[in-house]
Design an enzyme around this catalytic site. Structure first.
Site, PDB file in Angstrom:
ATOM      1  N   LYS A 208       0.835  -1.196   0.000  1.00 22.47           N
ATOM      2  CA  LYS A 208       0.000   0.000   0.000  1.00 22.47           C
ATOM      3  C   LYS A 208       0.872   1.248   0.000  1.00 22.47           C
ATOM      4  CE  LYS A 208      -3.874  -2.192   0.424  1.00 22.47           C
ATOM      5  NZ  LYS A 208      -4.811  -2.290  -0.612  1.00 22.47           N
ATOM      6  N   ASP A 209       0.320   2.326  -0.546  1.00 18.87           N
ATOM      7  CA  ASP A 209       0.971   3.628  -0.504  1.00 18.87           C
ATOM      8  C   ASP A 209       0.916   4.141   0.927  1.00 18.87           C
ATOM      9  OD1 ASP A 209       1.285   6.487  -0.494  1.00 18.87           O
ATOM     10  OD2 ASP A 209       0.992   6.442  -2.664  1.00 18.87           O
ATOM     11  N   ARG A 210       2.025   4.568   1.476  1.00 13.30           N
ATOM     12  CA  ARG A 210       2.058   4.981   2.879  1.00 13.30           C
ATOM     13  C   ARG A 210       1.230   6.227   3.159  1.00 13.30           C
ATOM     14  NH1 ARG A 210       8.062   6.652   4.341  1.00 13.30           N
ATOM     15  NH2 ARG A 210       7.062   6.648   6.371  1.00 13.30           N
ATOM     16  N   ARG A 211       0.884   7.019   2.133  1.00 13.43           N
ATOM     17  CA  ARG A 211       0.070   8.214   2.346  1.00 13.43           C
ATOM     18  C   ARG A 211      -1.390   7.998   1.973  1.00 13.43           C
ATOM     19  NH1 ARG A 211       4.421  11.677  -0.607  1.00 13.43           N
ATOM     20  NH2 ARG A 211       5.999  11.734   1.006  1.00 13.43           N
TER      21      ARG A 211
END
Length: 76
Positions: free
Chosen positions: A17-20
């Site tokens: 997943k994208d951390r943001r």
């Protein structure tokens, strides 16, 4: 894993997943009781957990059934 004091290898996920991003992630834990996860998550900001169930086999990379995205642009 760090917050739960459980080894990284105990966690199973089917993707990255994208951390943001604001995401939903299905995760499996080998031989871990939900109460340990609830306790650890209470110390983390921005984490909501739930929908616990016992399964026969854990998740592994590539077990995704499909991806669904809603893209929101912020601060343009």
């Amino acid at each position: 894993a760090r917050a739960t004091h459980i080894r990284d290898r105990t966690f199973g996920t089917a993707g990255i997943k994208d951390r943001r991003a604001i995401t939903t992630q299905h995760v499996t834990l080998h031989r871990t009781e939900p109460k340990h996860i609830v306790r650890a998550a209470s110390a983390l900001r921005g984490i909501t957990i739930g929908s616990f169930e016992y399964v026969a086999a854990g998740l592994a990379m590539g077990h995704l059934a499909g991806n669904h995205f809603t893209i929101v642009a912020r601060s343009l």
